[in-house]
Design a protein around this motif. Structure first.
Motif, PDB file in Angstrom:
ATOM      1  N   UNK A   1       0.846  -1.196   0.000  1.00 15.36           N
ATOM      2  CA  UNK A   1       0.000   0.000   0.000  1.00 15.36           C
ATOM      3  C   UNK A   1       0.880   1.244   0.000  1.00 15.36           C
ATOM      4  N   UNK A   2       0.611   2.165  -0.929  1.00 14.18           N
ATOM      5  CA  UNK A   2       1.346   3.425  -0.992  1.00 14.18           C
ATOM      6  C   UNK A   2       1.082   4.213   0.291  1.00 14.18           C
ATOM      7  N   UNK A   3       2.143   4.745   0.876  1.00 15.23           N
ATOM      8  CA  UNK A   3       2.027   5.622   2.042  1.00 15.23           C
ATOM      9  C   UNK A   3       2.771   6.919   1.732  1.00 15.23           C
ATOM     10  N   UNK A   4       2.141   8.044   2.044  1.00 18.57           N
ATOM     11  CA  UNK A   4       2.719   9.346   1.692  1.00 18.57           C
ATOM     12  C   UNK A   4       4.146   9.508   2.183  1.00 18.57           C
ATOM     13  N   UNK A   5       4.414   9.080   3.391  1.00 20.77           N
ATOM     14  CA  UNK A   5       5.745   9.249   3.982  1.00 20.77           C
ATOM     15  C   UNK A   5       6.641   8.025   3.774  1.00 20.77           C
TER      16      UNK A   5
ATOM     17  N   UNK B   1       8.436   0.942  -0.610  1.00 19.29           N
ATOM     18  CA  UNK B   1       9.777   1.356  -1.013  1.00 19.29           C
ATOM     19  C   UNK B   1       9.836   2.139  -2.321  1.00 19.29           C
ATOM     20  N   UNK B   2       8.740   2.256  -3.055  1.00 21.64           N
ATOM     21  CA  UNK B   2       8.764   2.932  -4.355  1.00 21.64           C
ATOM     22  C   UNK B   2       8.352   4.397  -4.218  1.00 21.64           C
ATOM     23  N   UNK B   3       9.339   5.319  -4.251  1.00 24.68           N
ATOM     24  CA  UNK B   3       8.966   6.736  -4.167  1.00 24.68           C
ATOM     25  C   UNK B   3       8.287   7.186  -5.459  1.00 24.68           C
ATOM     26  N   UNK B   4       7.376   8.129  -5.321  1.00 25.35           N
ATOM     27  CA  UNK B   4       6.622   8.664  -6.455  1.00 25.35           C
ATOM     28  C   UNK B   4       6.091   7.525  -7.329  1.00 25.35           C
ATOM     29  N   UNK B   5       5.365   6.637  -6.692  1.00 26.77           N
ATOM     30  CA  UNK B   5       4.861   5.419  -7.332  1.00 26.77           C
ATOM     31  C   UNK B   5       4.160   5.735  -8.656  1.00 26.77           C
ATOM     32  N   UNK B   6       4.506   4.973  -9.675  1.00 26.07           N
ATOM     33  CA  UNK B   6       3.957   5.146 -11.035  1.00 26.07           C
ATOM     34  C   UNK B   6       4.190   6.559 -11.572  1.00 26.07           C
ATOM     35  N   UNK B   7       5.238   7.203 -11.091  1.00 22.79           N
ATOM     36  CA  UNK B   7       5.582   8.561 -11.520  1.00 22.79           C
ATOM     37  C   UNK B   7       4.455   9.556 -11.300  1.00 22.79           C
TER      38      UNK B   7
ATOM     39  N   UNK C   1      13.263  10.264  -1.277  1.00 25.21           N
ATOM     40  CA  UNK C   1      12.388  10.769  -2.325  1.00 25.21           C
ATOM     41  C   UNK C   1      12.852  10.241  -3.670  1.00 25.21           C
ATOM     42  N   UNK C   2      11.981  10.336  -4.638  1.00 27.15           N
ATOM     43  CA  UNK C   2      12.322   9.910  -5.992  1.00 27.15           C
ATOM     44  C   UNK C   2      13.403  10.819  -6.555  1.00 27.15           C
TER      45      UNK C   2
ATOM     46  N   UNK D   1       6.474   3.403 -19.289  1.00 27.25           N
ATOM     47  CA  UNK D   1       6.868   2.867 -20.587  1.00 27.25           C
ATOM     48  C   UNK D   1       7.574   1.525 -20.438  1.00 27.25           C
ATOM     49  N   UNK D   2       8.328   1.366 -19.379  1.00 30.79           N
ATOM     50  CA  UNK D   2       9.054   0.118 -19.168  1.00 30.79           C
ATOM     51  C   UNK D   2       8.117  -1.066 -18.941  1.00 30.79           C
TER      52      UNK D   2
END
Length: 149
Positions: A80-84, A99-105, A128-129, A139-140
């Motif tokens: 689950x994406x979490x803001x922090x 662990x994925x910053x700025x998920x899906x850009x 941060x990303x 695209x990937x």
């Protein structure tokens, strides 16, 4: 206890039950494997249908019961994406780390990871990303062909 999604919402599930799950197959839409993959915590007691359309949301009472029954202290999950980049819930018994910053850009969230030292107290690192090559978002996901469109 570390899992991708969440906890089983059926009462009485033990670690032994989890060890018996048949792996290497398509996950079912409901049941123990589905809960471990897709369930999310909720702030209020009990269980309710998931906002994702599969699995359930589980409350702090379910977390407490599962941990106590299995002689565990903590649930760590990631689905689950979490803001922090992370969120501690259920009275400190549930941690979501993403662990994925700025998920899906597009989400603008931080990423995080947890380090457990010899005291087993979680220490969080947030980040941060960083800018990436000028490639259209996701695209990937289309394989190498998607990078050149």
């Amino acid at each position: 206890f570390v899992t991708h999604g969440g906890l089983p919402t059926e009462p009485g599930v033990t670690l032994q039950d989890i060890r018996k799950i048949t792996r290497g197959c398509e996950p079912p839409n409901q049941g123990l494997m589905s809960d471990l993959l897709w369930a999310d915590p909720q702030p209020f007691p009990g269980k309710s249908p998931s906002k994702r359309g599969v699995g359930y949301s589980f409350g702090p009472d379910i977390t407490e019961s599962f941990l106590k029954r299995n002689d565990l202290q903590l649930l760590v999950r990631s689905h689950e994406v979490k803001d922090e980049g992370y969120l501690v819930e259920h009275g400190g018994k549930t941690i979501t780390v993403f662990s994925a910053p700025n998920y899906c850009d597009s989400m603008g969230n931080k990423g995080a990871f947890i380090h457990f030292d010899e005291t087993c107290e979680p220490k969080f690192t947030q980040y941060e990303a960083v800018p990436h090559p000028n490639i259209r978002p996701m695209a990937y996901a289309a394989g190498m062909g998607g990078l050149f469109m």
